[in-house]
Design a protein around this motif. Structure first.
Motif: not given
Length: 301
Positions: A155-159
């Motif tokens: 999973i990739e997370s973008h703030v």
């Protein structure tokens, strides 16, 4: 072998109950059993063991489930890509949201529905762990939640914005006049906490684990909306992310003196196809007043 049969098989494998699977697929149980039987005949293996109303996967069934998921996902991606190529936003958009994020969505949901009436929105409110599992099963297109402490390589997370934990009280509570609140201050009052597993609770527990404190926790709830109603009507104190009381009347949030930064993120499955509708929802959300209020841009506006 047909794609429909694989979808039927996956639903039975998920629920391990022919009756419930048939209801979920909007078909009769006899039709479902017939399609599964045709699949077993084609492969010449038994995929599901059926004993006294108990259904379980055979070894062959477990192997097929792994490959069938890939086939169904690829087929769905193909349909979505062809639709997106026409530059028409249609179909469904499935969004996973933690409870704290819910107050921030109203503006974006209303604008999205107005601009794209042909896209059906399905919004799921669950805990962080449940939503991340749904994301990996492709049951949601993205998740809106605070950044988890444990990294997931899939999973990739973008703030989207930064937030802080706050002591939340009613406007007539003695703490409402404070500029900040310490752990010692919290020890003086009865507390109503979000349940373990909710992100604000996890963040608070991590923050105080090295502290020696005796908090008077009167009750715990896994429903933030009910929790806020209780805080509004009593002298109880809770601890939540600042965003949880966005546009809530009758409540005051006081910053905690300890470091309590939380990053609000959009979480996507790595290397997965992203729908045009998902990109557009993300664009509207990132530009909404609710998100900009807590973003680093807020000081420039």
């Amino acid at each position: 072998m047909e794609l429909r049969q694989l979808k039927y098989f996956l639903k039975v494998a998920e629920l391990l109950n022919f009756s419930e699977a048939a209801k979920a697929l909007f078909i009769t149980q006899s039709t479902l059993s017939q399609q599964i039987k045709q699949l077993e005949n084609e492969f010449d293996v038994v995929l599901l063991e059926r004993n006294s109303h108990v259904v379980s996967l055979t070894e062959a069934g477990n192997h097929l489930m792994h490959y069938a998921r890939k086939v169904v996902i690829n087929a769905d991606d193909c349909v979505q890509k062809m639709s997106d190529l026409k530059n028409v936003l249609v179909g469904e958009l499935n969004i996973g949201v933690t409870y704290t994020f819910s107050p921030l969505l109203t503006e974006t949901v209303l604008e999205f529905m107005k601009n794209y009436p042909n896209v059906r929105l399905n919004i799921f409110y669950k805990t962080m762990g449940e939503l991340m599992d749904m994301l990996q099963r492709r049951e949601v297109d993205f998740v809106l939640a605070f950044k988890p402490t444990d990294k997931n390589d899939k999973i990739e997370s973008h703030v989207l914005f930064n937030n802080h934990l706050m002591a939340v009280v009613s406007t007539d509570h003695p703490l409402a006049q404070y500029k900040s609140v310490s752990i010692e201050d919290l020890q003086l009052y009865e507390l109503a906490f979000p349940a373990k597993g909710l992100q604000a609770r996890n963040a608070f527990d991590d923050m105080i684990q090295s502290e020696s404190c005796h908090l008077k926790v009167h009750l715990e709830l896994n429903d933030v909306s009910i929790l806020l109603k209780l805080i509004r009507q009593t002298k109880l104190v809770t601890v939540l992310a600042e965003a949880a009381i966005h546009d809530e009347e009758g409540l005051v949030g006081i910053p905690l003196q300890m470091m309590s930064d939380m990053e609000g993120c959009i979480h996507l499955l790595k290397q997965a196809y992203v729908k045009n509708s998902a990109r557009e929802f993300y664009r509207l959300l990132s530009q909404s007043r609710a998100i900009l209020k807590y973003s680093s841009l807020a000081n420039l506006l």
